[in-house]
Design a protein around this motif. Structure first.
Motif, PDB file in Angstrom:
ATOM      1  N   LEU A 188       6.984  44.874  77.651  1.00  0.00           N
ATOM      2  CA  LEU A 188       6.053  44.165  78.462  1.00  0.00           C
ATOM      3  C   LEU A 188       6.289  42.814  78.571  1.00  0.00           C
ATOM      4  CD1 LEU A 188       3.030  45.737  76.369  1.00  0.00           C
ATOM      5  CD2 LEU A 188       3.894  46.325  78.939  1.00  0.00           C
ATOM      6  N   ARG A 189       6.719  42.264  77.674  1.00  0.00           N
ATOM      7  CA  ARG A 189       7.272  40.653  77.773  1.00  0.00           C
ATOM      8  C   ARG A 189       8.564  40.691  76.889  1.00  0.00           C
ATOM      9  NH1 ARG A 189       2.185  40.295  76.270  1.00  0.00           N
ATOM     10  NH2 ARG A 189       2.591  39.855  74.337  1.00  0.00           N
ATOM     11  N   GLY A 190       9.445  39.937  77.436  1.00  0.00           N
ATOM     12  CA  GLY A 190      10.744  39.778  76.763  1.00  0.00           C
ATOM     13  C   GLY A 190      11.248  38.349  77.075  1.00  0.00           C
ATOM     14  N   ASP A 191      11.446  37.545  75.974  1.00  0.00           N
ATOM     15  CA  ASP A 191      12.320  36.206  76.218  1.00  0.00           C
ATOM     16  C   ASP A 191      13.613  36.221  75.488  1.00  0.00           C
ATOM     17  OD1 ASP A 191      11.931  33.934  76.670  1.00  0.00           O
ATOM     18  OD2 ASP A 191      10.925  33.105  74.884  1.00  0.00           O
ATOM     19  N   THR A 192      14.511  35.873  76.240  1.00  0.00           N
ATOM     20  CA  THR A 192      15.829  35.680  75.661  1.00  0.00           C
ATOM     21  C   THR A 192      16.186  34.299  75.305  1.00  0.00           C
ATOM     22  OG1 THR A 192      16.266  37.990  76.874  1.00  0.00           O
ATOM     23  CG2 THR A 192      18.292  36.689  75.733  1.00  0.00           C
ATOM     24  N   ASP A 193      16.583  33.782  74.238  1.00  0.00           N
ATOM     25  CA  ASP A 193      16.882  32.437  74.099  1.00  0.00           C
ATOM     26  C   ASP A 193      18.529  32.496  73.840  1.00  0.00           C
ATOM     27  OD1 ASP A 193      16.899  29.996  73.531  1.00  0.00           O
ATOM     28  OD2 ASP A 193      15.942  30.019  71.449  1.00  0.00           O
ATOM     29  N   VAL A 194      18.974  31.713  74.650  1.00  0.00           N
ATOM     30  CA  VAL A 194      20.659  31.554  74.373  1.00  0.00           C
ATOM     31  C   VAL A 194      20.792  30.202  74.015  1.00  0.00           C
ATOM     32  CG1 VAL A 194      22.856  32.086  75.518  1.00  0.00           C
ATOM     33  CG2 VAL A 194      20.922  33.413  76.407  1.00  0.00           C
ATOM     34  N   LYS A 195      21.436  30.195  72.729  1.00  0.00           N
ATOM     35  CA  LYS A 195      21.632  28.950  71.954  1.00  0.00           C
ATOM     36  C   LYS A 195      23.185  28.800  71.794  1.00  0.00           C
ATOM     37  CE  LYS A 195      17.634  27.621  69.700  1.00  0.00           C
ATOM     38  NZ  LYS A 195      16.713  28.076  68.695  1.00  0.00           N
ATOM     39  N   THR A 196      23.750  27.780  72.309  1.00  0.00           N
ATOM     40  CA  THR A 196      25.212  27.820  72.114  1.00  0.00           C
ATOM     41  C   THR A 196      25.752  26.388  71.512  1.00  0.00           C
ATOM     42  OG1 THR A 196      25.187  26.489  74.564  1.00  0.00           O
ATOM     43  CG2 THR A 196      25.697  28.736  74.720  1.00  0.00           C
ATOM     44  N   LYS A 197      26.779  26.375  71.058  1.00  0.00           N
ATOM     45  CA  LYS A 197      27.605  25.400  70.267  1.00  0.00           C
ATOM     46  C   LYS A 197      28.895  25.267  70.472  1.00  0.00           C
ATOM     47  CE  LYS A 197      26.670  22.742  66.413  1.00  0.00           C
ATOM     48  NZ  LYS A 197      26.593  22.468  64.897  1.00  0.00           N
ATOM     49  N   LEU A 198      29.249  24.247  71.206  1.00  0.00           N
ATOM     50  CA  LEU A 198      30.695  24.131  71.543  1.00  0.00           C
ATOM     51  C   LEU A 198      31.211  23.051  70.606  1.00  0.00           C
ATOM     52  CD1 LEU A 198      32.902  25.015  73.656  1.00  0.00           C
ATOM     53  CD2 LEU A 198      32.191  22.988  75.043  1.00  0.00           C
ATOM     54  N   GLN A 231      36.104  25.869  70.081  1.00  0.00           N
ATOM     55  CA  GLN A 231      35.286  27.117  69.622  1.00  0.00           C
ATOM     56  C   GLN A 231      33.777  27.199  70.271  1.00  0.00           C
ATOM     57  OE1 GLN A 231      35.542  29.452  67.057  1.00  0.00           O
ATOM     58  NE2 GLN A 231      37.913  29.118  67.834  1.00  0.00           N
ATOM     59  N   LEU A 232      33.463  28.382  70.789  1.00  0.00           N
ATOM     60  CA  LEU A 232      32.187  28.409  71.215  1.00  0.00           C
ATOM     61  C   LEU A 232      31.362  29.436  70.280  1.00  0.00           C
ATOM     62  CD1 LEU A 232      29.999  27.830  73.589  1.00  0.00           C
ATOM     63  CD2 LEU A 232      31.068  29.926  74.600  1.00  0.00           C
ATOM     64  N   LYS A 233      30.241  29.057  69.961  1.00  0.00           N
ATOM     65  CA  LYS A 233      29.422  29.830  69.062  1.00  0.00           C
ATOM     66  C   LYS A 233      28.003  30.068  69.705  1.00  0.00           C
ATOM     67  CE  LYS A 233      29.692  29.901  64.227  1.00  0.00           C
ATOM     68  NZ  LYS A 233      29.173  29.376  62.868  1.00  0.00           N
ATOM     69  N   VAL A 234      27.739  31.231  69.970  1.00  0.00           N
ATOM     70  CA  VAL A 234      26.604  31.649  70.697  1.00  0.00           C
ATOM     71  C   VAL A 234      25.512  32.220  69.803  1.00  0.00           C
ATOM     72  CG1 VAL A 234      25.549  32.670  72.476  1.00  0.00           C
ATOM     73  CG2 VAL A 234      27.911  31.782  72.931  1.00  0.00           C
ATOM     74  N   ASP A 235      24.357  31.940  69.660  1.00  0.00           N
ATOM     75  CA  ASP A 235      23.157  33.003  69.280  1.00  0.00           C
ATOM     76  C   ASP A 235      22.287  33.277  70.346  1.00  0.00           C
ATOM     77  OD1 ASP A 235      23.791  32.881  66.347  1.00  0.00           O
ATOM     78  OD2 ASP A 235      23.442  30.753  66.179  1.00  0.00           O
ATOM     79  N   ILE A 236      22.059  34.412  70.245  1.00  0.00           N
ATOM     80  CA  ILE A 236      21.147  35.245  71.524  1.00  0.00           C
ATOM     81  C   ILE A 236      20.164  35.736  70.690  1.00  0.00           C
ATOM     82  CG2 ILE A 236      20.988  36.709  73.268  1.00  0.00           C
ATOM     83  CD1 ILE A 236      23.914  36.291  73.921  1.00  0.00           C
ATOM     84  N   GLU A 272      36.659  34.122  73.949  1.00  0.00           N
ATOM     85  CA  GLU A 272      37.016  34.297  72.435  1.00  0.00           C
ATOM     86  C   GLU A 272      35.517  33.901  71.834  1.00  0.00           C
ATOM     87  OE1 GLU A 272      39.896  34.755  71.096  1.00  0.00           O
ATOM     88  OE2 GLU A 272      40.515  35.450  73.269  1.00  0.00           O
ATOM     89  N   ALA A 273      34.530  33.451  72.483  1.00  0.00           N
ATOM     90  CA  ALA A 273      33.363  33.000  71.901  1.00  0.00           C
ATOM     91  C   ALA A 273      32.842  34.337  70.651  1.00  0.00           C
ATOM     92  CB  ALA A 273      32.353  32.653  72.823  1.00  0.00           C
ATOM     93  N   GLU A 274      32.241  33.560  69.927  1.00  0.00           N
ATOM     94  CA  GLU A 274      31.618  34.212  68.914  1.00  0.00           C
ATOM     95  C   GLU A 274      30.094  34.477  69.103  1.00  0.00           C
ATOM     96  OE1 GLU A 274      32.297  32.559  64.889  1.00  0.00           O
ATOM     97  OE2 GLU A 274      30.660  33.647  64.082  1.00  0.00           O
ATOM     98  N   ILE A 275      29.848  35.911  69.337  1.00  0.00           N
ATOM     99  CA  ILE A 275      28.468  35.864  69.897  1.00  0.00           C
ATOM    100  C   ILE A 275      27.478  36.737  69.037  1.00  0.00           C
ATOM    101  CG2 ILE A 275      26.956  36.470  71.901  1.00  0.00           C
ATOM    102  CD1 ILE A 275      29.333  36.029  73.579  1.00  0.00           C
ATOM    103  N   ASN A 276      26.383  36.119  68.298  1.00  0.00           N
ATOM    104  CA  ASN A 276      25.498  36.816  67.704  1.00  0.00           C
ATOM    105  C   ASN A 276      24.324  37.272  68.437  1.00  0.00           C
ATOM    106  OD1 ASN A 276      26.717  37.017  65.106  1.00  0.00           O
ATOM    107  ND2 ASN A 276      26.225  34.755  65.190  1.00  0.00           N
ATOM    108  N   VAL A 277      24.093  38.468  68.290  1.00  0.00           N
ATOM    109  CA  VAL A 277      22.726  39.053  68.905  1.00  0.00           C
ATOM    110  C   VAL A 277      21.734  39.506  68.071  1.00  0.00           C
ATOM    111  CG1 VAL A 277      22.038  40.601  70.877  1.00  0.00           C
ATOM    112  CG2 VAL A 277      24.358  39.511  71.070  1.00  0.00           C
ATOM    113  N   ASN A 278      20.316  38.932  68.236  1.00  0.00           N
ATOM    114  CA  ASN A 278      19.428  39.345  67.285  1.00  0.00           C
ATOM    115  C   ASN A 278      18.351  39.752  68.124  1.00  0.00           C
ATOM    116  OD1 ASN A 278      17.848  39.469  65.120  1.00  0.00           O
ATOM    117  ND2 ASN A 278      17.607  37.344  64.950  1.00  0.00           N
TER     118      ASN A 278
END
Lengths: 389, 515
Positions: free
Chosen positions: A255-265, A269-274, A354-360
């Motif tokens: 019904l409602r979804g909200d995706t928040d993409v947080k990145t750190k460069l 090295q790129l770290k992504v928290d989704i 090469e980014a390290e991506i975490n999906v939660n």
């Protein structure tokens, strides 16, 4: 005196406009869909126009089809002019809401270039929908529409109501230009294909997503991956996820979804928290036999897993196969750390891959869908037939 | 009622003195009136103290004067009298049973008055006659106004007689401040025109302006109030009516109370009022008797109808011929299909339909009622299904033109303007598209902003802006909030009410629980 001068000025101003712009409707041909492809070193243009043939419509007659004309030329403009030679009428592209681009053309030439030329020639309107196909665009136009009498109109009405089936992207020309001209220079378009029906008639179907990198098509995502991409890009409305337990099948509607993409460069090295918050309902839950109804929390976990899997699949393809960032990752990094981003801008595709991506994914089920208890529960109690007469 | 004679009017009147010899006078009157069959001559013979016979001649016009009244109130009392005093003319004046009696020494004037229904009494040996008021012409009874019918409200309408109309106004404003001025226009027609206003509300400047213009009228005849309207107008060359007119005494009374001047013209039930504003054409009597909310909606609807009615055919041509992108995509197929195979270009087709419609409308209005039905049947058939089936006209054009036509009917005061503008707007639209339409609309607005009605801006309260008057312009607020008279209409008494029951919502009223 002022009156005379102003009257003269106004009369002169009137001549800026002209009656040459007036074209009777029965002397014009209204194009509703355009297909472009490459044929050798020439462009082939296929137009679908409204067929105004039947003057007194008879309900008994079969739905007449629209006119489809094709021409070839070195330039699009010439090709469009050629169509007039066949149609004997002036073409109007103002209602051309569907543009189908052949895969070869999309992968061989810079889309931004030729689409821009078309836009400046006032053929491509910014609110038209764009598609990619691996078939002849002409064949797409010749498929049978179900409701309306031209396929372009039907495709559009499909897309406009398709906000509740968000497993494919809907991209208007404006959005594509925006994507291709942004920092990333990447974009995506829906892929359209024909589908053979049993009765021999052919229908169209949206089948995956084409990934465009630097203006050229580089690859394709299948239906599941497309859904993942859409969820990743926060286009989540009305997405439906099907999950299966051992003996319980169920569907989940977002019904409602909200995706928040947080990145750190950090350097290269790129770290992504989704993180995605999804609120939805169980739309269907079929219980076979007499097993206990499933726990909501189990269901939530299962759905979350499924969404994560779809996002991962899409990311995997984008990172490893295409090295094309069509997600919010690059954009968000640029917005947050513009200086750091600009340093590594040239090798961004490598950093992205090469980014390290975490999906939660957090799923919350607020409603349980089906209102009534299943028949099974009535069976146990005697004399409580819900369909009693 | 004060009777004012304009200077030129006095100058024009001929002077013919009355002779002592009755026969000579009779011959003279015959000469002036000709051998009209409607002149009726009565003769009475009296005796003075010396028993000398004195002949009295009684002149009246059949149909205008009340025959019964003459018989009962003049002839009978005179015949009963065998002998009269020495001063016969005084005696006669005293004997007759009529209140309004005047002496008249000018034979020509006397004849003019006789032609208005008075009775002229000539006495042998006197150079002065008596004018007795015996007006009794046939008048229509007061009926429901046919052009301005209402659901709730007064059912009375003005009639053709000035005097009845004056009494209808008096009934509504029973104040001595309600003033009437009588003018007589037309060297031949001698039409009476009454100017009404409320002293203490009307702006003296406006009144002066009306009076000034009215005095300059010097014509052979006044056929209708429309003629006066055009003599008094500020601008001759405009399609907009800058004079208000009404058939309803209650509307006229309301206009007077707003500080306007009302003109009642003899022989027509339509009275005129000055000044009149454009926005008033979008208003209706019913607005003031129904709830403010519904009447506000209806007013906005009328304004919308005015715009649609004038611009729809022009917009249609613009969109279809020039700006095809403005056609809704879903409508494209149906439109294109119906345009296909239609012989005429869109502009000609639209103009043809508009002209046909105007013809049918005109025929419907002017035709005798018995034939009227035939007109509507033929009109409906020609303008309707058959022309589409025959492939002559596209169905969409019919819808557009008929929508434009039907919307004009709810703004009847400006219906003529609407049908003219409709045609005027088509021409620039057909040549220049939206641009032409916009330029011509701008011209119309400029023209309207320039118009004046008795020196008052026609577009008030929009231009000049009187925001306070907007309470009763596009919408109508509850009466409670309409404390002030509209500023758009100049007046010298700005406050309409002193006190009304306070609104309980505001907590002004203390609720007494014991009551």
């Amino acid at each position: 005196m002022i009156r005379i001068i102003s009257a003269v000025v106004i009369v002169l101003m009137l001549f800026l406009a002209g009656c040459k712009d007036s074209v009777e409707l029965d002397e014009s041909m209204m194009v509703v869909g355009v297909g472009i492809k490459k044929a050798g070193d020439e462009y082939e243009i296929a137009v679908e126009a409204i067929a105004p043939s039947d003057v007194t419509p008879n309900e008994e007659t079969v739905k007449e089809k629209s006119i489809i004309l094709t021409t070839k030329s070195k330039t699009f403009f010439d090709a469009a002019r050629e169509v007039i030679r066949i149609s004997k009428r002036r073409l109007f592209f103002t209602h051309a809401i569907v543009w189908i681009i052949h895969e070869d053309l999309a992968s061989e030439e810079d889309m931004l270039n030729f689409l821009d030329v078309l836009r400046r020639e006032q053929m491509l309107r910014l609110n038209s929908y764009l598609f990619i196909t691996d078939e002849d665009p002409k064949d797409i136009f010749t498929t049978d529409p179900i409701f309306s009498n031209n396929i372009s109109r039907e495709l559009v009405s499909g897309l406009e109501s398709g906000e509740f089936v968000s497993s494919y992207p809907t991209v208007r020309a404006r959005e594509l230009f925006k994507m291709l001209m942004s920092t990333m220079n990447n974009g995506y378009l829906p892929i359209i294909k024909r589908k053979e029906e049993e009765a021999g008639s052919q229908l169209t179907q949206i089948n995956g997503t084409a990934i465009i990198k630097n203006g050229r098509k580089v690859g394709k995502l299948d239906v599941l991956e497309s859904a993942g991409l859409m969820l990743l890009n926060n286009k989540t409305q009305g997405a439906s996820v099907r999950v299966t337990f051992d003996d319980v099948k169920g569907s989940f509607e977002l019904l409602r979804g909200d995706t928040d993409v947080k990145t750190k460069l950090q350097g290269n090295q790129l770290k992504v928290d989704i993180h995605m918050d999804a609120v939805g309902e169980i739309t269907e839950q079929i219980i076979e036999g007499t097993t206990m109804p499933i726990q909501i929390s189990d269901f939530e976990k299962k759905v979350a897993g499924k969404i994560e899997k779809a996002i991962h699949k899409a990311l995997n393809k984008l990172q490893k196969d295409f090295k094309a960032d069509v997600t919010l990752i690059g954009m968000n990094t640029y917005r947050k750390q513009p200086k750091a981003f600009n340093k590594v801008k040239d090798k961004w595709e490598d950093i992205f891959s090469e980014a390290e991506i975490n999906v939660n994914v957090d799923v919350e089920i607020t409603e349980q869908g089906l209102i009534d208890s299943p028949c099974e529960s009535y069976k146990k109690k005697k004399n409580r037939n819900p369909y009693d007469f | 009622m004060t009777r004012k004679k304009s200077a030129n009017k006095v100058r024009k009147t001929k002077h013919i003195s009355i002779d002592r010899d009755l026969e000579k006078n009779k011959a003279h009157i015959r000469k002036i009136l000709g051998d009209s069959p409607d002149t009726s001559w009565g003769e009475v013979t009296l005796h003075n103290r010396k028993s000398e016979k004195i002949h009295i001649l009684i002149l009246s016009i059949g149909g205008l004067a009340d025959e019964a009244s003459i018989h009962q109130n003049i002839l009978e009392p005179l015949r009963k009298q065998s002998k009269v005093a020495d001063n016969i003319i005084e005696g006669v004046k005293e004997k007759i049973y009529i209140n309004e009696v005047k002496y008249e020494a000018n034979l020509y004037n006397a004849i003019l008055k006789t032609l208005r229904g008075n009775t002229f009494i000539l006495i042998e040996g006197y150079t002065t006659g008596i004018i007795a008021s015996t007006e009794g012409k046939e008048t229509r009874s007061i009926e429901e106004p046919p052009t301005e019918a209402v659901v709730s409200g007064s059912r009375e309408s003005f009639i053709e007689s000035v005097h009845t109309n004056i009494s209808l106004l008096r009934q509504r404003i029973a104040s001595p401040q309600l003033r009437f001025q009588l003018y007589t226009f037309g060297e031949y027609s001698q039409t009476e025109v009454v100017l009404a206003y409320v002293e203490g509300i009307v702006d003296p400047q406006v009144l002066e302006r009306v009076n000034k213009r009215i005095r300059k009228i010097e014509v052979d005849d006044i056929a209708s109030s429309g003629q006066i309207e055009q003599y008094l107008e500020d601008q001759t060359y405009t399609i907009f009516p800058v004079t208000g007119n009404t058939e309803r005494p209650d509307v006229a009374a309301a206009m007077l109370m707003e500080g306007r001047v009302v003109l009642i013209v003899d022989g027509t039930p339509i009275t005129l009022f000055y000044p009149s504003l454009f926005l008033e054409k979008m208003q209706d009597v019913e607005d003031y008797s129904s709830r403010p909310f519904s009447s506000s909606v209806v007013r906005l609807l009328r304004l919308f109808a005015f715009v649609i009615s004038t611009m729809l055919p022009a917009l249609y041509i613009c969109i279809v011929n020039f700006h095809k992108e403005a056609i809704p995509s879903g409508f494209l197929l149906a439109l294109e299909k119906s345009r296909e195979g239609v012989p005429l270009p869109l502009v000609q087709e639209t103009l043809l339909l508009i002209v046909l419609f105007e013809i049918v409308r005109e025929a419907g209005v002017r035709m005798p009622r018995a034939i009227g039905q035939a007109v509507s049947i033929v009109g409906a058939l020609i303008l309707g299904e058959v022309s589409v089936a025959a492939g002559l006209i596209s169905a969409q054009t019919i819808i557009v033109v008929s929508t434009a036509a039907i919307t004009a009917f709810i703004v009847t005061p400006v219906a003529e303007v609407v049908s003219l503008l409709r045609i005027i707007y088509i021409i620039p639209s057909a040549t220049f598209g939206f641009y032409g339409l916009m330029v011509s609309v701008l011209f119309t607005i400029m023209h309207m902003a320039n118009l004046k009605s008795m020196g008052v801006y026609y577009m008030a309260p929009i231009m000049p802006l009187y925001f306070r008057d907007w309470k009763d312009a596009f919408i109508r607020l509850p009466y409670r909030l309409l404390k002030y008279r509209p500023k758009s209409i100049p007046n010298v008494r700005p406050i309409r009410y002193k006190r009304v029951p306070p609104s309980p919502n505001k907590g002004n009223e203390k609720h007494d629980k014991n009551n």
